[in-house]
Scaffold this motif. Structure first.
Motif, short mmCIF file in Angstrom:
data_model
loop_
_atom_site.label_atom_id
_atom_site.label_comp_id
_atom_site.label_asym_id
_atom_site.label_seq_id
_atom_site.Cartn_x
_atom_site.Cartn_y
_atom_site.Cartn_z
N LYS A 1 0.80 -1.23 0.00
CA LYS A 1 0.00 0.00 0.00
C LYS A 1 0.83 1.27 0.00
CE LYS A 1 -3.79 -2.33 0.10
NZ LYS A 1 -4.50 -2.59 -1.11
N SER A 2 2.11 1.20 0.35
CA SER A 2 2.95 2.40 0.35
C SER A 2 3.70 2.58 -0.97
CB SER A 2 3.97 2.33 1.49
OG SER A 2 4.83 1.22 1.30
N LEU A 3 3.53 1.67 -1.91
CA LEU A 3 4.24 1.68 -3.20
C LEU A 3 3.34 2.29 -4.27
CD1 LEU A 3 6.57 0.70 -5.06
CD2 LEU A 3 5.44 -1.51 -5.12
N ILE A 4 3.78 3.40 -4.86
CA ILE A 4 3.02 4.05 -5.93
C ILE A 4 3.35 3.40 -7.26
CG2 ILE A 4 2.67 6.18 -7.26
CD1 ILE A 4 3.02 7.75 -4.74
N ARG A 5 2.32 3.02 -7.99
CA ARG A 5 2.48 2.50 -9.35
C ARG A 5 2.52 3.71 -10.27
NH1 ARG A 5 0.73 -2.54 -10.79
NH2 ARG A 5 -0.56 -1.69 -12.45
N CYS A 6 3.57 3.82 -11.06
CA CYS A 6 3.81 5.04 -11.81
C CYS A 6 3.85 4.77 -13.31
CB CYS A 6 5.14 5.62 -11.35
SG CYS A 6 5.51 7.19 -12.11
N SER A 7 3.04 5.53 -14.03
CA SER A 7 3.11 5.52 -15.49
C SER A 7 2.88 6.96 -15.95
CB SER A 7 2.04 4.60 -16.09
OG SER A 7 0.74 5.01 -15.72
N THR A 8 3.65 7.39 -16.92
CA THR A 8 3.46 8.75 -17.42
C THR A 8 2.13 8.77 -18.16
OG1 THR A 8 4.69 8.18 -19.41
CG2 THR A 8 5.91 9.27 -17.65
N PRO A 9 1.38 9.84 -18.18
CA PRO A 9 1.76 11.17 -17.68
C PRO A 9 1.36 11.42 -16.24
CG PRO A 9 -0.26 11.34 -18.91
CD PRO A 9 0.15 9.87 -18.93
N ARG A 10 1.14 10.38 -15.44
CA ARG A 10 0.68 10.56 -14.05
C ARG A 10 1.80 10.93 -13.09
NH1 ARG A 10 -3.94 9.29 -12.32
NH2 ARG A 10 -3.20 8.37 -10.40
#
Length: 93
Positions: free
Chosen positions: A82-91
Protein backbone atom coordinates in the motif's frame (compact mmCIF):
# COMPACT_ATOMS: atom_id res chain seq x y z
CA UNK A 1 12.50 -8.21 1.61
CA UNK A 2 12.61 -4.41 1.24
CA UNK A 3 10.45 -3.72 4.30
CA UNK A 4 12.80 -5.75 6.51
CA UNK A 5 16.08 -4.50 4.98
CA UNK A 6 18.40 -2.17 6.89
CA UNK A 7 19.05 -0.07 3.76
CA UNK A 8 17.07 0.83 0.64
CA UNK A 9 17.34 -1.20 -2.55
CA UNK A 10 16.29 -0.47 -6.11
CA UNK A 11 15.31 -3.01 -8.75
CA UNK A 12 16.23 -1.94 -12.27
CA UNK A 13 16.72 -3.97 -15.46
CA UNK A 14 16.60 -7.26 -13.57
CA UNK A 15 19.20 -6.29 -10.95
CA UNK A 16 18.67 -5.52 -7.25
CA UNK A 17 21.07 -2.82 -6.04
CA UNK A 18 21.66 -1.44 -2.55
CA UNK A 19 21.48 2.34 -2.51
CA UNK A 20 24.32 4.44 -1.13
CA UNK A 21 23.70 7.37 1.16
CA UNK A 22 23.78 10.84 -0.36
CA UNK A 23 26.03 13.77 0.48
CA UNK A 24 24.91 16.83 2.40
CA UNK A 25 25.06 18.93 -0.80
CA UNK A 26 22.92 16.39 -2.68
CA UNK A 27 20.33 16.35 0.10
CA UNK A 28 20.21 20.16 0.21
CA UNK A 29 19.61 20.33 -3.56
CA UNK A 30 16.82 17.74 -3.30
CA UNK A 31 15.19 19.59 -0.40
CA UNK A 32 15.37 22.94 -2.21
CA UNK A 33 13.86 21.41 -5.36
CA UNK A 34 11.08 19.70 -3.42
CA UNK A 35 10.17 22.94 -1.63
CA UNK A 36 10.29 25.04 -4.81
CA UNK A 37 8.41 22.60 -7.03
CA UNK A 38 5.94 21.82 -4.23
CA UNK A 39 5.14 25.52 -3.84
CA UNK A 40 4.57 25.85 -7.59
CA UNK A 41 2.11 22.93 -7.46
CA UNK A 42 0.09 24.30 -4.54
CA UNK A 43 -3.59 24.48 -5.52
CA UNK A 44 -3.06 22.27 -8.58
CA UNK A 45 -3.92 18.61 -9.16
CA UNK A 46 -0.28 17.53 -8.70
CA UNK A 47 1.94 17.06 -5.66
CA UNK A 48 5.64 16.55 -4.98
CA UNK A 49 7.01 13.76 -2.78
CA UNK A 50 10.58 13.13 -1.65
CA UNK A 51 13.06 10.29 -1.79
CA UNK A 52 11.41 7.99 0.74
CA UNK A 53 8.54 7.34 -1.68
CA UNK A 54 9.10 4.06 -3.51
CA UNK A 55 7.78 3.87 -7.08
CA UNK A 56 6.93 0.96 -9.32
CA UNK A 57 7.74 2.12 -12.86
CA UNK A 58 5.26 0.18 -14.97
CA UNK A 59 6.87 0.79 -18.36
CA UNK A 60 10.23 -0.64 -17.29
CA UNK A 61 9.44 -3.11 -14.50
CA UNK A 62 11.56 -1.09 -12.07
CA UNK A 63 11.22 -0.29 -8.36
CA UNK A 64 13.05 2.92 -7.44
CA UNK A 65 13.35 5.72 -4.89
CA UNK A 66 13.71 8.92 -6.97
CA UNK A 67 15.03 12.05 -5.30
CA UNK A 68 11.81 13.84 -6.23
CA UNK A 69 8.57 12.65 -7.80
CA UNK A 70 5.63 14.69 -9.03
CA UNK A 71 2.32 12.81 -9.02
CA UNK A 72 -0.69 14.26 -10.82
CA UNK A 73 -4.19 13.18 -9.89
CA UNK A 74 -4.82 10.46 -7.35
CA UNK A 75 -1.82 8.18 -6.86
CA UNK A 76 -2.35 4.56 -7.84
CA UNK A 77 -0.98 2.26 -5.14
CA UNK A 78 0.24 -1.32 -5.52
CA UNK A 79 -2.46 -3.69 -4.18
CA UNK A 80 -0.03 -5.80 -2.11
CA UNK A 81 2.22 -2.93 -0.95
CA UNK A 82 0.00 0.00 0.00
CA UNK A 83 2.95 2.40 0.35
CA UNK A 84 4.24 1.68 -3.20
CA UNK A 85 3.02 4.05 -5.93
CA UNK A 86 2.48 2.50 -9.35
CA UNK A 87 3.81 5.04 -11.81
CA UNK A 88 3.11 5.52 -15.49
CA UNK A 89 3.46 8.75 -17.42
CA UNK A 90 1.76 11.17 -17.68
CA UNK A 91 0.68 10.56 -14.05
CA UNK A 92 4.11 10.92 -12.44
CA UNK A 93 7.52 12.30 -13.32
Amino acid sequence: MEREAECKHEYFEGVIRAMAGASYAHNRICTNLTVEIGSQLRGKNCSAVGSDQRLQILSGSAYVYPDLTVVCGQPEFNKERKSLIRCSTPRCW
